[in-house]
Design a protein around this motif. Structure first.
Motif, short mmCIF file in Angstrom:
data_model
loop_
_atom_site.label_atom_id
_atom_site.label_comp_id
_atom_site.label_asym_id
_atom_site.label_seq_id
_atom_site.Cartn_x
_atom_site.Cartn_y
_atom_site.Cartn_z
N ALA A 179 5.29 0.92 3.50
CA ALA A 179 4.98 2.25 4.02
C ALA A 179 6.02 3.25 3.55
N TYR A 180 5.60 4.50 3.36
CA TYR A 180 6.50 5.55 2.89
C TYR A 180 6.38 6.80 3.73
N PHE A 181 7.51 7.43 3.93
CA PHE A 181 7.56 8.75 4.54
C PHE A 181 8.75 9.47 3.95
N PRO A 182 8.57 10.66 3.38
CA PRO A 182 7.29 11.34 3.14
C PRO A 182 6.37 10.50 2.23
N PRO A 183 5.08 10.82 2.25
CA PRO A 183 4.13 10.03 1.47
C PRO A 183 4.42 10.03 -0.02
N ARG A 184 4.13 8.93 -0.67
CA ARG A 184 4.27 8.82 -2.12
C ARG A 184 2.91 8.55 -2.73
N SER A 185 2.79 8.89 -3.99
CA SER A 185 1.52 8.64 -4.66
C SER A 185 1.58 7.38 -5.51
N VAL A 186 2.81 6.90 -5.74
CA VAL A 186 3.00 5.67 -6.51
C VAL A 186 4.00 4.82 -5.74
N CYS A 187 3.80 3.50 -5.73
CA CYS A 187 4.68 2.61 -4.97
C CYS A 187 5.80 2.05 -5.85
N PRO A 188 7.04 2.41 -5.54
CA PRO A 188 8.15 1.89 -6.33
C PRO A 188 8.44 0.41 -6.06
N GLU A 189 7.88 -0.14 -4.99
CA GLU A 189 8.13 -1.53 -4.64
C GLU A 189 7.28 -2.50 -5.46
N CYS A 190 6.15 -2.02 -5.92
CA CYS A 190 5.28 -2.91 -6.67
C CYS A 190 5.91 -3.22 -8.03
N PRO A 191 5.83 -4.50 -8.44
CA PRO A 191 6.46 -4.91 -9.71
C PRO A 191 6.05 -4.00 -10.87
N ALA A 192 4.77 -3.76 -10.96
CA ALA A 192 4.31 -2.79 -11.95
C ALA A 192 3.78 -1.60 -11.16
N HIS A 193 4.47 -0.46 -11.31
CA HIS A 193 4.09 0.69 -10.49
C HIS A 193 2.63 1.06 -10.65
N ARG A 194 2.10 0.74 -11.82
CA ARG A 194 0.70 1.11 -12.07
C ARG A 194 -0.26 0.39 -11.13
N ARG A 224 2.62 13.82 15.78
CA ARG A 224 2.65 12.72 14.82
C ARG A 224 1.69 12.97 13.68
N ARG A 225 0.53 13.44 14.05
CA ARG A 225 -0.46 13.70 13.01
C ARG A 225 0.08 14.69 11.99
N TYR A 226 0.81 15.67 12.51
CA TYR A 226 1.29 16.69 11.60
C TYR A 226 2.56 16.28 10.89
N ASN A 227 3.47 15.62 11.59
CA ASN A 227 4.79 15.39 11.03
C ASN A 227 5.04 14.03 10.42
N LEU A 228 4.44 13.02 10.96
CA LEU A 228 4.81 11.69 10.53
C LEU A 228 3.69 11.01 9.76
N GLY A 229 2.96 11.81 9.02
CA GLY A 229 1.93 11.26 8.15
C GLY A 229 2.56 10.83 6.85
N GLY A 230 2.63 9.54 6.65
CA GLY A 230 3.20 9.01 5.42
C GLY A 230 2.10 8.41 4.58
N SER A 231 2.48 7.44 3.78
CA SER A 231 1.48 6.73 2.98
C SER A 231 1.85 5.26 2.94
N LYS A 232 0.87 4.46 2.63
CA LYS A 232 1.10 3.03 2.59
C LYS A 232 0.44 2.46 1.35
N CYS A 233 1.14 1.51 0.73
CA CYS A 233 0.61 0.87 -0.47
C CYS A 233 -0.26 -0.31 -0.03
N THR A 234 -1.51 -0.29 -0.38
CA THR A 234 -2.39 -1.39 0.02
C THR A 234 -2.22 -2.61 -0.89
N ASN A 235 -1.42 -2.44 -1.93
CA ASN A 235 -1.15 -3.56 -2.82
C ASN A 235 -0.06 -4.48 -2.25
N CYS A 236 1.04 -3.87 -1.76
CA CYS A 236 2.15 -4.68 -1.24
C CYS A 236 2.44 -4.42 0.23
N GLY A 237 1.83 -3.38 0.81
CA GLY A 237 2.00 -3.14 2.24
C GLY A 237 3.19 -2.28 2.61
#
Ligand SMILES: [Zn+2]
Length: 162
Positions: free
Chosen positions: A27-42, A12-25
Protein backbone atom coordinates in the motif's frame (compact mmCIF):
# COMPACT_ATOMS: atom_id res chain seq x y z
CA UNK A 1 -24.76 19.67 3.93
CA UNK A 2 -22.64 22.44 5.36
CA UNK A 3 -19.01 22.70 4.34
CA UNK A 4 -17.88 22.13 7.93
CA UNK A 5 -19.96 18.99 8.22
CA UNK A 6 -18.71 17.74 4.89
CA UNK A 7 -15.11 18.04 6.06
CA UNK A 8 -15.84 16.44 9.40
CA UNK A 9 -17.52 13.46 7.85
CA UNK A 10 -15.14 12.72 5.05
CA UNK A 11 -11.67 13.08 6.53
CA UNK A 12 -10.37 9.67 5.53
CA UNK A 13 -11.97 9.66 2.16
CA UNK A 14 -10.43 12.99 1.40
CA UNK A 15 -7.07 12.74 3.11
CA UNK A 16 -5.96 9.19 3.41
CA UNK A 17 -6.75 7.88 -0.02
CA UNK A 18 -3.68 6.00 -1.13
CA UNK A 19 -3.12 3.25 -3.62
CA UNK A 20 -2.39 -0.41 -3.43
CA UNK A 21 -0.53 -2.71 -5.78
CA UNK A 22 -2.68 -5.73 -6.60
CA UNK A 23 0.41 -7.54 -7.82
CA UNK A 24 2.33 -7.61 -4.51
CA UNK A 25 -0.14 -6.07 -2.06
CA UNK A 26 1.98 -3.08 -1.01
CA UNK A 27 0.00 0.00 0.00
CA UNK A 28 1.13 3.56 -0.71
CA UNK A 29 0.31 6.98 0.60
CA UNK A 30 0.35 9.34 -1.19
CA UNK A 31 -0.88 7.12 -4.02
CA UNK A 32 1.57 5.90 -6.64
CA UNK A 33 0.92 4.85 -10.18
CA UNK A 34 3.81 2.38 -10.30
CA UNK A 35 4.90 -0.01 -7.56
CA UNK A 36 8.57 0.25 -6.62
CA UNK A 37 8.32 -2.98 -4.61
CA UNK A 38 7.56 -5.18 -7.56
CA UNK A 39 10.68 -6.84 -9.00
CA UNK A 40 9.83 -5.50 -12.41
CA UNK A 41 8.06 -2.19 -12.00
CA UNK A 42 6.22 -2.81 -15.23
CA UNK A 43 4.35 -5.67 -13.54
CA UNK A 44 2.46 -3.14 -11.44
CA UNK A 45 1.40 -0.84 -14.27
CA UNK A 46 -2.40 -0.84 -14.49
CA UNK A 47 -2.49 -2.88 -11.29
CA UNK A 48 -2.58 0.00 -8.83
CA UNK A 49 -5.99 0.47 -7.23
CA UNK A 50 -7.31 3.21 -4.92
CA UNK A 51 -6.87 2.22 -1.31
CA UNK A 52 -8.12 3.82 1.89
CA UNK A 53 -5.90 3.92 4.93
CA UNK A 54 -7.66 3.44 8.25
CA UNK A 55 -5.58 6.20 9.80
CA UNK A 56 -4.43 3.95 12.62
CA UNK A 57 -0.81 3.32 13.37
CA UNK A 58 2.01 3.83 15.80
CA UNK A 59 4.77 6.35 16.28
CA UNK A 60 8.02 5.24 14.62
CA UNK A 61 10.00 8.31 15.62
CA UNK A 62 9.25 11.88 16.52
CA UNK A 63 10.74 15.26 17.13
CA UNK A 64 9.59 18.10 19.32
CA UNK A 65 9.49 21.30 17.31
CA UNK A 66 10.26 24.50 19.18
CA UNK A 67 10.92 26.74 16.19
CA UNK A 68 7.63 27.05 14.38
CA UNK A 69 7.21 26.93 10.65
CA UNK A 70 5.39 29.87 9.17
CA UNK A 71 1.72 29.62 10.05
CA UNK A 72 2.33 27.44 13.11
CA UNK A 73 3.42 30.24 15.46
CA UNK A 74 0.71 29.64 18.01
CA UNK A 75 1.30 25.96 18.33
CA UNK A 76 4.87 25.50 19.62
CA UNK A 77 6.13 23.30 21.00
CA UNK A 78 4.50 20.63 18.91
CA UNK A 79 5.33 17.05 18.11
CA UNK A 80 6.04 16.00 14.56
CA UNK A 81 6.01 12.25 14.15
CA UNK A 82 6.62 9.53 11.63
CA UNK A 83 3.66 7.19 11.97
CA UNK A 84 3.70 3.70 10.56
CA UNK A 85 0.13 2.92 9.61
CA UNK A 86 -1.29 -0.56 10.14
CA UNK A 87 -1.49 -0.86 6.34
CA UNK A 88 2.21 -0.12 5.94
CA UNK A 89 2.73 3.41 4.58
CA UNK A 90 4.62 5.79 6.86
CA UNK A 91 2.98 9.20 7.29
CA UNK A 92 4.42 12.39 8.70
CA UNK A 93 2.14 14.42 10.88
CA UNK A 94 1.65 16.44 13.99
CA UNK A 95 0.58 14.65 17.17
CA UNK A 96 -2.10 16.59 19.01
CA UNK A 97 -4.17 16.11 22.16
CA UNK A 98 -1.05 14.94 23.98
CA UNK A 99 1.71 16.79 25.78
CA UNK A 100 5.12 16.37 24.10
CA UNK A 101 6.29 14.34 27.14
CA UNK A 102 3.47 11.86 26.60
CA UNK A 103 4.55 11.00 23.07
CA UNK A 104 6.77 7.95 22.77
CA UNK A 105 7.94 5.52 20.12
CA UNK A 106 5.29 2.85 19.77
CA UNK A 107 2.45 5.13 20.90
CA UNK A 108 -0.77 4.05 19.20
CA UNK A 109 -2.31 6.91 17.29
CA UNK A 110 -5.15 7.57 14.93
CA UNK A 111 -5.41 10.15 12.20
CA UNK A 112 -7.89 12.90 12.77
CA UNK A 113 -8.96 15.71 10.51
CA UNK A 114 -7.97 19.16 11.73
CA UNK A 115 -7.37 22.67 10.64
CA UNK A 116 -3.65 22.87 9.89
CA UNK A 117 -3.23 26.60 9.58
CA UNK A 118 -4.89 29.77 8.51
CA UNK A 119 -3.30 32.00 5.93
CA UNK A 120 -3.37 35.74 6.01
CA UNK A 121 -6.28 38.07 6.67
CA UNK A 122 -8.40 36.39 4.02
CA UNK A 123 -8.42 33.39 6.31
CA UNK A 124 -7.61 30.69 3.80
CA UNK A 125 -7.80 27.59 5.92
CA UNK A 126 -5.75 24.51 5.19
CA UNK A 127 -7.03 21.21 6.43
CA UNK A 128 -5.20 17.97 6.83
CA UNK A 129 -4.65 15.01 9.07
CA UNK A 130 -3.04 15.05 12.46
CA UNK A 131 -2.65 12.24 14.92
CA UNK A 132 -4.18 11.77 18.34
CA UNK A 133 -3.33 9.08 20.89
CA UNK A 134 -5.85 6.27 20.66
CA UNK A 135 -6.12 5.99 24.45
CA UNK A 136 -7.31 9.55 24.80
CA UNK A 137 -10.36 9.08 22.65
CA UNK A 138 -13.54 9.57 24.68
CA UNK A 139 -14.81 6.02 24.22
CA UNK A 140 -11.55 4.48 25.39
CA UNK A 141 -10.75 3.83 29.04
CA UNK A 142 -10.11 7.04 30.92
CA UNK A 143 -7.64 7.61 33.73
CA UNK A 144 -8.09 4.86 36.24
CA UNK A 145 -8.33 5.41 39.99
CA UNK A 146 -7.78 2.69 42.57
CA UNK A 147 -10.14 -0.25 42.09
CA UNK A 148 -13.31 -0.14 44.13
CA UNK A 149 -13.82 -3.40 46.04
CA UNK A 150 -16.99 -5.31 45.33
CA UNK A 151 -19.33 -5.71 48.34
CA UNK A 152 -18.38 -9.38 48.72
CA UNK A 153 -14.74 -8.37 49.24
CA UNK A 154 -15.46 -6.39 52.40
CA UNK A 155 -13.49 -8.18 55.14
CA UNK A 156 -15.76 -10.45 57.15
CA UNK A 157 -14.48 -9.14 60.47
CA UNK A 158 -16.28 -5.87 59.70
CA UNK A 159 -19.58 -7.69 59.50
CA UNK A 160 -21.84 -7.96 62.49
CA UNK A 161 -21.79 -11.45 64.06
CA UNK A 162 -24.76 -13.60 63.15
ZN1 LIG B 1 3.85 -4.27 -6.26
Amino acid sequence: MSVARFWRETPRRYNLGGSKCTNCGTAYFPPRSVCPECPAHRQSIEKMIPFQLSGEGEVLSFTIVHEPAEGFELQVPYVLALVKTVEGPVLTGQVVDASPEAVAIGLKVRATFRKLREEGKAGVIHYGYKFTPVEDLPFAAGPRGPPVPAPSEVPSRDRAPA
